[in-house]
Design a protein around this motif. Structure first.
Motif, PDB file in Angstrom:
ATOM      1  N   SER A  31      13.255   5.651  -1.134  1.00 31.52           N
ATOM      2  CA  SER A  31      12.765   5.664   0.367  1.00 31.52           C
ATOM      3  C   SER A  31      13.397   4.517   1.408  1.00 31.52           C
ATOM      4  CB  SER A  31      11.188   5.690   0.484  1.00 31.52           C
ATOM      5  OG  SER A  31      10.883   4.330   0.126  1.00 31.52           O
ATOM      6  N   ARG A  32      13.781   3.637   0.563  1.00 32.73           N
ATOM      7  CA  ARG A  32      14.605   2.233   1.305  1.00 32.73           C
ATOM      8  C   ARG A  32      16.102   2.611   1.480  1.00 32.73           C
ATOM      9  NH1 ARG A  32      10.985  -0.490  -2.295  1.00 32.73           N
ATOM     10  NH2 ARG A  32      12.845  -1.257  -3.237  1.00 32.73           N
ATOM     11  N   GLY A  33      16.491   3.649   0.945  1.00 32.05           N
ATOM     12  CA  GLY A  33      17.965   4.066   0.901  1.00 32.05           C
ATOM     13  C   GLY A  33      18.671   3.101  -0.257  1.00 32.05           C
ATOM     14  N   LEU A  34      17.899   2.724  -1.104  1.00 34.25           N
ATOM     15  CA  LEU A  34      18.800   1.968  -2.333  1.00 34.25           C
ATOM     16  C   LEU A  34      19.167   2.928  -3.376  1.00 34.25           C
ATOM     17  CD1 LEU A  34      16.067  -1.082  -2.408  1.00 34.25           C
ATOM     18  CD2 LEU A  34      18.622  -0.858  -1.072  1.00 34.25           C
ATOM     19  N   ASP A  35      20.230   2.344  -4.100  1.00 34.22           N
ATOM     20  CA  ASP A  35      20.643   3.240  -5.171  1.00 34.22           C
ATOM     21  C   ASP A  35      19.663   3.307  -6.305  1.00 34.22           C
ATOM     22  OD1 ASP A  35      22.660   4.854  -6.740  1.00 34.22           O
ATOM     23  OD2 ASP A  35      23.859   3.234  -7.177  1.00 34.22           O
ATOM     24  N   THR A  60       2.932   8.940 -15.126  1.00 34.17           N
ATOM     25  CA  THR A  60       3.783   9.782 -14.476  1.00 34.17           C
ATOM     26  C   THR A  60       3.710   9.213 -12.929  1.00 34.17           C
ATOM     27  OG1 THR A  60       3.626  11.805 -15.713  1.00 34.17           O
ATOM     28  CG2 THR A  60       4.494  11.986 -13.473  1.00 34.17           C
ATOM     29  N   GLY A  61       2.441   9.019 -12.462  1.00 35.83           N
ATOM     30  CA  GLY A  61       2.379   8.674 -10.923  1.00 35.83           C
ATOM     31  C   GLY A  61       2.719   7.269 -10.691  1.00 35.83           C
ATOM     32  N   ILE A  62       2.679   6.238 -11.755  1.00 40.08           N
ATOM     33  CA  ILE A  62       3.229   5.033 -11.662  1.00 40.08           C
ATOM     34  C   ILE A  62       4.614   4.706 -11.569  1.00 40.08           C
ATOM     35  CG2 ILE A  62       3.203   2.577 -12.533  1.00 40.08           C
ATOM     36  CD1 ILE A  62       0.270   3.026 -13.290  1.00 40.08           C
ATOM     37  N   THR A  63       5.342   5.431 -12.608  1.00 38.22           N
ATOM     38  CA  THR A  63       6.560   5.196 -12.631  1.00 38.22           C
ATOM     39  C   THR A  63       7.540   6.198 -11.529  1.00 38.22           C
ATOM     40  OG1 THR A  63       6.662   7.264 -14.133  1.00 38.22           O
ATOM     41  CG2 THR A  63       6.825   5.144 -15.109  1.00 38.22           C
ATOM     42  N   LEU A  64       6.997   7.470 -10.962  1.00 35.02           N
ATOM     43  CA  LEU A  64       7.530   7.961  -9.826  1.00 35.02           C
ATOM     44  C   LEU A  64       7.425   7.197  -8.617  1.00 35.02           C
ATOM     45  CD1 LEU A  64       6.449  11.862 -10.355  1.00 35.02           C
ATOM     46  CD2 LEU A  64       8.792  10.641 -11.205  1.00 35.02           C
ATOM     47  N   ALA A  65       6.388   6.688  -8.445  1.00 35.16           N
ATOM     48  CA  ALA A  65       6.004   5.872  -7.391  1.00 35.16           C
ATOM     49  C   ALA A  65       7.033   4.621  -7.203  1.00 35.16           C
ATOM     50  CB  ALA A  65       4.616   5.088  -7.327  1.00 35.16           C
ATOM     51  N   ILE A  66       7.549   4.022  -8.264  1.00 31.64           N
ATOM     52  CA  ILE A  66       8.227   3.101  -8.207  1.00 31.64           C
ATOM     53  C   ILE A  66       9.950   3.501  -7.944  1.00 31.64           C
ATOM     54  CG2 ILE A  66       9.775   1.408  -9.994  1.00 31.64           C
ATOM     55  CD1 ILE A  66       6.739   1.020 -11.296  1.00 31.64           C
ATOM     56  N   GLU A  67      10.002   4.669  -8.614  1.00 32.49           N
ATOM     57  CA  GLU A  67      11.342   5.249  -8.249  1.00 32.49           C
ATOM     58  C   GLU A  67      11.513   5.773  -7.056  1.00 32.49           C
ATOM     59  OE1 GLU A  67      13.510   7.425 -11.694  1.00 32.49           O
ATOM     60  OE2 GLU A  67      11.458   7.361 -12.607  1.00 32.49           O
ATOM     61  N   PHE A  68      10.545   6.569  -6.339  1.00 36.53           N
ATOM     62  CA  PHE A  68      10.533   7.054  -5.161  1.00 36.53           C
ATOM     63  C   PHE A  68      10.377   6.126  -3.764  1.00 36.53           C
ATOM     64  CE2 PHE A  68       9.007  11.001  -6.780  1.00 36.53           C
ATOM     65  CZ  PHE A  68      10.033  11.767  -6.928  1.00 36.53           C
ATOM     66  N   SER A  69       9.811   4.926  -4.319  1.00 36.62           N
ATOM     67  CA  SER A  69       9.624   3.788  -3.531  1.00 36.62           C
ATOM     68  C   SER A  69      11.060   3.115  -3.014  1.00 36.62           C
ATOM     69  CB  SER A  69       8.613   2.515  -3.965  1.00 36.62           C
ATOM     70  OG  SER A  69       8.630   1.543  -3.017  1.00 36.62           O
ATOM     71  N   ARG A  70      11.707   3.063  -4.335  1.00 37.53           N
ATOM     72  CA  ARG A  70      13.260   2.270  -4.029  1.00 37.53           C
ATOM     73  C   ARG A  70      14.065   3.461  -3.069  1.00 37.53           C
ATOM     74  NH1 ARG A  70      16.233  -1.319  -6.940  1.00 37.53           N
ATOM     75  NH2 ARG A  70      18.634  -0.889  -6.754  1.00 37.53           N
ATOM     76  N   ASP A 105      17.799  14.403  -4.761  1.00 42.64           N
ATOM     77  CA  ASP A 105      17.455  15.115  -3.613  1.00 42.64           C
ATOM     78  C   ASP A 105      16.229  14.694  -3.031  1.00 42.64           C
ATOM     79  OD1 ASP A 105      19.714  16.785  -4.324  1.00 42.64           O
ATOM     80  OD2 ASP A 105      18.325  18.229  -5.593  1.00 42.64           O
ATOM     81  N   TYR A 106      16.191  13.323  -2.797  1.00 44.66           N
ATOM     82  CA  TYR A 106      15.086  12.851  -2.197  1.00 44.66           C
ATOM     83  C   TYR A 106      14.887  13.064  -0.769  1.00 44.66           C
ATOM     84  CZ  TYR A 106      11.970   9.433  -0.054  1.00 44.66           C
ATOM     85  OH  TYR A 106      10.767   8.773   0.283  1.00 44.66           O
ATOM     86  N   SER A 107      13.694  13.390  -0.325  1.00 43.32           N
ATOM     87  CA  SER A 107      13.491  13.794   1.104  1.00 43.32           C
ATOM     88  C   SER A 107      11.818  13.483   1.519  1.00 43.32           C
ATOM     89  CB  SER A 107      13.793  15.246   1.259  1.00 43.32           C
ATOM     90  OG  SER A 107      13.465  15.769   2.525  1.00 43.32           O
ATOM     91  N   LEU A 136       0.990  -1.266   0.095  1.00 43.67           N
ATOM     92  CA  LEU A 136       0.008  -0.047   0.005  1.00 43.67           C
ATOM     93  C   LEU A 136       0.841   1.346   0.060  1.00 43.67           C
ATOM     94  CD1 LEU A 136      -3.358  -0.728   2.140  1.00 43.67           C
ATOM     95  CD2 LEU A 136      -3.112  -0.137  -0.248  1.00 43.67           C
ATOM     96  N   ARG A 137       2.145   1.301   0.618  1.00 42.55           N
ATOM     97  CA  ARG A 137       3.118   2.368   0.322  1.00 42.55           C
ATOM     98  C   ARG A 137       3.411   2.655  -1.101  1.00 42.55           C
ATOM     99  NH1 ARG A 137       7.885   2.075   4.658  1.00 42.55           N
ATOM    100  NH2 ARG A 137       6.861   2.297   6.614  1.00 42.55           N
ATOM    101  N   LEU A 138       3.654   1.785  -1.845  1.00 46.45           N
ATOM    102  CA  LEU A 138       3.518   2.084  -3.246  1.00 46.45           C
ATOM    103  C   LEU A 138       2.491   2.228  -3.836  1.00 46.45           C
ATOM    104  CD1 LEU A 138       5.157   1.758  -5.806  1.00 46.45           C
ATOM    105  CD2 LEU A 138       4.700  -0.653  -6.044  1.00 46.45           C
TER     106      LEU A 138
END
Length: 247
Positions: A81-85, A69-79, A140-142, A36-38
């Motif tokens: 948020s977990r501190g992954l490259d 845009t929503g789906i692709t950004l969600a995938i990138e930001f989800s990664r 610049d993720y935050s 549900l986060r994703l």
């Protein structure tokens, strides 16, 4: 109102019903660590970008580009948020292509296939070049309770605005002439730039919300989505009941 609009509204209602059911099933989907986060990221970004693009370039354009845009950004930001490259350039190219061809699909309803295809290809190439130089959505993720726009994001927005404006002018000059080409190109560029700037500014708040999902509010939100979905799905029957003719 025509049959296509009614069908689109009914489909949207069905999607809202499904989303509402998922939010009500929060505990069954592994709670805070589940998908549900994703999903929350995808829905929120789709709504934000869909409304922005829809107001500037039409309902169908907003729907197509908002979802992509929503789906692709969600995938990138989800990664992120977990501190992954970040993903490899191959995956980032796929995300760029999805967004690019969603833009093309939106423009196809406004102009013609040649213009839409050329525009999609050019902005996909442009996004891949931006990725290769470190200009990616998750830069610049935050995740915080306050909106912000960094210097890097600001200049990225400026370059995106100029890039989309120039791309529209190139497609108009060499593929399919558009009446008032400069005005249309500036419109595409400004809408893209403004929506991108707003999205980047409120991104930290959305990420903070996605990482701190309150269970009780999720249930209320799920019920609200189901009610909205039911209302949209029932529109076709209300039209029939009141003998409203469709075109």
């Amino acid at each position: 109102m025509d049959h296509h609009t009614v069908a689109l509204i009914s489909i949207t209602g069905t999607c809202l019903d499904v989303l509402g059911s998922l939010y009500l099933a929060y505990d069954l989907l592994d709670g805070q660590h589940g998908p549900l986060r994703l999903l929350t990221r995808a829905v929120t970004y789709s709504v934000v970008f869909g409304i922005g693009y829809g107001l500037g370039l039409g309902l169908f354009f907003g729907l197509a580009t908002g979802l992509a845009t929503g789906i692709t950004l969600a995938i990138e930001f989800s990664r992120a948020s977990r501190g992954l490259d970040h993903y490899s350039l191959l995956w980032e190219g796929l995300f760029a292509a999805i967004r690019g061809f969603a833009f093309g699909a939106g423009l196809y309803r406004i102009l013609d296939f040649g213009f839409a295809l050329a525009f999609a290809i050019l902005i996909t190439i442009g996004q891949i070049l931006a990725y290769s130089r470190g200009m990616r959505p998750a830069a610049d993720y935050s995740a915080s309770g306050r909106p912000r726009l960094t210097r890097h994001q600001f200049w990225g927005t400026v370059l995106r605005t100029l890039g989309y404006t120039v791309t529209a002018l190139i497609c108009s000059a060499f593929i399919h002439h558009v009446d008032h080409a400069w005005l249309f190109a500036i419109r595409v560029g400004l809408v893209t730039g403004i929506v991108t700037a707003v999205g980047a500014t409120i991104n930290p708040y959305i990420e903070y919300f996605a990482d701190n999902l309150p269970e009780r509010r999720l249930g209320v939100f799920g019920i609200a989505l189901i009610l909205c979905g039911f209302s949209l799905q029932s529109l076709q029957y209300w039209l029939t009941l009141f003998d409203i003719r469709l075109t």
